[in-house]
Design an enzyme around this catalytic site. Sequence first.
Site, mmCIF file in Angstrom:
data_model
loop_
_atom_site.group_PDB
_atom_site.id
_atom_site.type_symbol
_atom_site.label_atom_id
_atom_site.label_comp_id
_atom_site.label_asym_id
_atom_site.label_seq_id
_atom_site.Cartn_x
_atom_site.Cartn_y
_atom_site.Cartn_z
ATOM 1 N N HIS A 30 0.858 -1.181 0.000
ATOM 2 C CA HIS A 30 0.000 0.000 0.000
ATOM 3 C C HIS A 30 0.898 1.236 0.000
ATOM 4 C CE1 HIS A 30 -2.876 2.951 1.691
ATOM 5 N NE2 HIS A 30 -3.841 2.123 1.327
ATOM 6 N N ASP B 92 2.793 -4.704 8.153
ATOM 7 C CA ASP B 92 1.543 -3.961 8.017
ATOM 8 C C ASP B 92 0.398 -4.959 8.144
ATOM 9 O OD1 ASP B 92 -0.783 -2.748 7.105
ATOM 10 O OD2 ASP B 92 0.052 -2.057 5.213
ATOM 11 N N GLN C 110 -4.943 -5.475 7.100
ATOM 12 C CA GLN C 110 -5.948 -6.351 6.497
ATOM 13 C C GLN C 110 -5.990 -7.742 7.145
ATOM 14 O OE1 GLN C 110 -8.089 -5.335 4.199
ATOM 15 N NE2 GLN C 110 -7.187 -3.319 3.896
ATOM 16 N N LYS D 8 -10.633 -1.013 10.595
ATOM 17 C CA LYS D 8 -10.731 -2.251 9.811
ATOM 18 C C LYS D 8 -10.965 -3.474 10.705
ATOM 19 C CE LYS D 8 -7.484 -0.343 6.398
ATOM 20 N NZ LYS D 8 -8.400 0.014 5.315
ATOM 21 N N CYS E 56 -4.809 2.600 -3.665
ATOM 22 C CA CYS E 56 -3.543 3.089 -3.112
ATOM 23 C C CYS E 56 -2.422 2.074 -3.308
ATOM 24 C CB CYS E 56 -3.689 3.452 -1.639
ATOM 25 S SG CYS E 56 -4.816 4.819 -1.331
#
Length: 586
Positions: free
Chosen positions: A133, A210, A213, A236, A376
């Site tokens: 991202h 990261d 998700q 999220k 993104c």
Amino acid sequence: MHAQSGQLLNAAWDPLLIRQDFPILATSANGKPLVYLDNGATTQKPRAVIERLQKYYETENANIHRGVYQLSQTATAAYEEARRTVARFINAADEREVLFTRGTTEAINLVAATYGRSVLQPGDQIILSAMEHHSNIVPWQMIAQQTGAKIAVIPINDAGELLMDEYAKLLKQPTRIVAIVHVSNSLGTINDVKRITEMGHAAGAVALIDGAQWVAHHPTDVREIDCDFYAFSGHKLYGPTGIGVLYGKRALLEKMPPYQGGGDMIESVSFEKTIYAQLPNKFEAGTPNIAGAVGLAAAIDYVQSIGFAQLAPYEEALLTYATEKLTEIQGVRLVGTAKHKGGVLSFVVDDPPISSLDIGTKLDAQGIAVRTGHHCCQPVMERMGITATSRASLAMYNTREDVDALAGALAQVIDDERKRSKSSPKGKARPEPALAFAEASALSPQAAADELAETFDMLGERDARNEYVMDLGQQLPHMFDQLKPILPRVPGCMSEVYLLARRKPGSTDVFEFVADANAEIVRGLIALLERVYSGQRAKDVLQFDIEAFFRRIGLDQFITTQRRNGLAGMIQRIHTGAAAVANGNP
């Protein structure tokens, strides 16, 4: 019955029971039942989180850490308990290793700006992957420019999987930092972050993961991964927006300089010297998002009351079902087909070609919310040879009925376009037209706008207005293939737009332009701009308030941000061209 009350524990999975906990899922969109499939962008919020936020603001609201009065101590206790909840959720060794941030983006920026700036030297390598991202690319680029470090990229194959042999080769160069996404938001790929971390450590690098998700879909154990930093966002994870988490190993955090200066991150301050506070306060300057932290803790409690042992298998089965349904539709191609995937289905429609923006607009008319654009992740799009995808992303409250609604509506969109293409001259061989600059449609931009406004007033509802814009786009002369090779692309992530502006030949102050795009809805917006602007005096073009006009005709959703569809970029190009004409330039 509600999932939050614990009925689902040790019981058969029932997504309809889950859905009762999310008030927004009982609402409608454009007069249709809401089918929410944009969970990769943000998840909806259960009643338990909404009520916890309400309770905080109604009975606990106060600033934290410094107040001796009871209300402040209550708020402080709730905030710090939220930190402990997060620490348990990710299995951190110490609650002081949990820092609250505004989200994943700020968490990564914090590491880049503090750890990265303090350790990177000219020639040092930062390894990213080709599926990152932008929030895990741009901060490292900024720090690399400041320190002289360089960025290396792990390539991916056509399925969207990391080429681990290439990663091993990159690690042969002096590497300080490896920053990798756990689950790709654009492809759905699940990366083996434990192995990536092990390999990075063996080469002397620290690893940042990261997890934006990942955390809402599977258990997270930072000690099992052994990563040095782990970042994720509350929104999220069924929690509030504006709150996120950075986990960092205590030994590293203690050596890192503060990210920001201000209140609550100090032990003492004089004009000669400041002594910083201990962890975690050193990295939480100013009044934090107290309510956000409390709401995030409520979201974690809610997810854990359901249990990943039930949640994860359900979502995996739903992804399998959705993959089968979409691949059955002729003309649809999935982008991202890794063997290990999360609940992300990015797709393009190749036959007939339909832009992601048009797909998203037409699905929205049926109450179906999907994400469109480059998500993104522009390097991913470039690697896959496309500019954008449509993306459906799943959560625990989605059902097979949601998937069926998506598949049925998408199949209808494709069928309608296939029929239109066969009956339209566009689908037939024809000579390439000359660039067609539109003549003035009225005596002034205002007069043209008034005429258009009358038409839109008669159309009424939003769907009818959008359909009218699509019809205008279908009537616009096709000049995309002529304009693209000779012009720079107008900014806008959901479509390709090219615009040529000039002074009308034979005039001294008349402005005109021609433009085209690869999305019918954007071509319709071009047609509207032509009717208002092209063939008008340059000074009148510059004086006309186009944003007020779009609000007047009920299409202000298209002008809110430049990144959506290129409209704001087109307006900027038009104003630049009109200003040149007004100043006597060609």
